[in-house]
Write an enzyme that holds these catalytic residues in place. Sequence first.
Site, short mmCIF file in Angstrom:
data_model
loop_
_atom_site.label_atom_id
_atom_site.label_comp_id
_atom_site.label_asym_id
_atom_site.label_seq_id
_atom_site.Cartn_x
_atom_site.Cartn_y
_atom_site.Cartn_z
N HIS A 176 28.06 -21.29 -45.10
CA HIS A 176 27.75 -19.85 -45.90
C HIS A 176 26.72 -19.26 -45.37
CE1 HIS A 176 24.76 -22.31 -47.94
NE2 HIS A 176 24.06 -21.49 -47.88
N ASP A 226 31.51 -26.75 -46.36
CA ASP A 226 30.21 -25.95 -45.80
C ASP A 226 29.41 -26.21 -44.73
OD1 ASP A 226 28.77 -23.70 -46.26
OD2 ASP A 226 27.80 -24.26 -48.10
N ASN A 252 16.46 -22.42 -46.11
CA ASN A 252 16.58 -23.69 -45.58
C ASN A 252 18.28 -24.17 -45.59
OD1 ASN A 252 13.81 -24.64 -47.27
ND2 ASN A 252 14.11 -25.30 -45.40
N SER A 253 18.89 -23.39 -45.75
CA SER A 253 20.43 -23.74 -45.67
C SER A 253 20.88 -23.91 -44.25
CB SER A 253 21.30 -22.43 -46.09
OG SER A 253 21.37 -22.46 -47.59
N GLY A 281 49.89 -35.56 -51.41
CA GLY A 281 50.68 -34.97 -52.43
C GLY A 281 50.79 -35.35 -53.65
#
EC number: 3.4.21.107
Length: 526
Positions: A151, A181, A254-255, A312
């Site tokens: 992100h 992410d 900080n991401s 599945g």
Amino acid sequence: MKNLLARSGARRAACLAVSGLALSLSGGWSVGPAFAQSAPPTSSQPSSVPTPAPRSVPSSFADLANRLLPSVVNVSTSAVLKPSKNDDKGPDSSDPDGPQVPPFQPGSPLEKFFHDYLKHKPAPNQPPRRQQALGSGFIIDASGIIVTNNHVIEGADQVSVTLQDGTEMPARIVGRDSQVDLAVLEVKPKHPLPTVPLGQSDKARIGDWVLAIGNPFGLNGTVTAGIISSRGRNVEHGLYDDYIQTDAAINRGNSGGPLFNLSGEVIGINTLIYGGAGGDSIGIGFAIPADDARGIIDQLRRTGHVSRGWMGLKFQDVTNDIAETLDFHKPDGSNGKGTLISEIDPKGPAAKAGLEVGDIITRVGDQDVTGQTMPRIIASILPGAKAQLTVWHKGALKTLPITLGQSPTPPDMPPSDTHQPEHRHAALGELGVTVSSIDADARTQYALTDDQRGVLVSRVEAGSPAASRGIAEGNVITQVGQDQINTPDDFAKAVQRLHERKKTEVLLLVQDDDGLRWVPVPFLGN
């Protein structure tokens, strides 16, 4: 930094906040210091019982921080903001859904100023507006390989990396994965860069000291310390939630930064916070465990995307009530744990392996599974690989071999050029709703957080099924039934599958100003 407090979360946090109070063991509220010395032994205590030695507390983190700081980088991204659909309309245009311009004299400078301001329209002959963002990352290969959050770089057409010494370099997106992410970047340094290793997060314990280093609010090289507050956190952010929770201060920026143990190993990638709407820390942060990230990072480096195993089937966690109802117990008489199969794709690997609706999967290989851990464990197995399932079937355990297929969810591919993807739409006449992708312009216009996933409701037809159920422009649809959606194509395909199965309505998970709610929407004519 992704913020869990979007809209309804803020109210929940307010309800949970009790300043300066702690619950005593006797059941009442007490106010006191966070740490207290052990009471001296009384005469009734046996003298042979040793007093536990206090655990060593570091006198300083300075040496460790000094060693680690050069391996942590700032990640800066830039993207051109696309004009909105109404930007080309004049000041006198009537848009009942848009912001209203105060009634100034037609053609006056004030009228034009307010129109341009409210519509976010750049002045004529000015260059396109760009959105800037900051995040963090860390170097894992001296040749210039860097790990960060997806992100942080998602939608960016320019990415640059700044080292601790101020050196700035353009970065290429090697690969990214929105489902967990994570993203991998590459720079071309003139000399080998300092690196840090990925540690074994599974060995980290609640209460262990950790350091977080990153770029909160653009403040370069910020170091914070804390402990591991919890493990295996599922915050309902995605299918593969398994976060390390820490009280080390983590804020916006900080991401993608590292969470270190005291050996200087990265045991987590800081990703989420539980804090105020402005991204301020309240001591509840979440990091992707290094042991979960390792295989994904390796795939991104090798292929630029992530391939996940697929069985599945759909399943749910076995609760105590379900276990009691099915008489599903362990040998010691306690309720059993596992995942209860609720639906099987007739052409999927599970059907070919002989699994049936109502079966309970208790183990995959040598790993016990629950509804929370099952997606992550299955996704970690490459398509085409074989696994052994332990299955509870009508009162008895049996072992079934299964060959996993390729996940039908398309992988996130690295950008093939420097341009941001076009804003995409999907109009579904059966529901009377048009949805679009969530880009930077939409986040600004509708005050959406940077971690918001799903599709934006861009139009609702008057008198349509969607309108009758209270869905409105600006709402965000995050799921169709049990299928998570991130693009208009995801949404259209999920609705089409239900239509082909002769379903009379669609169950949508909708986020509005009051939070998330399930909304059943009938197909037109039902």
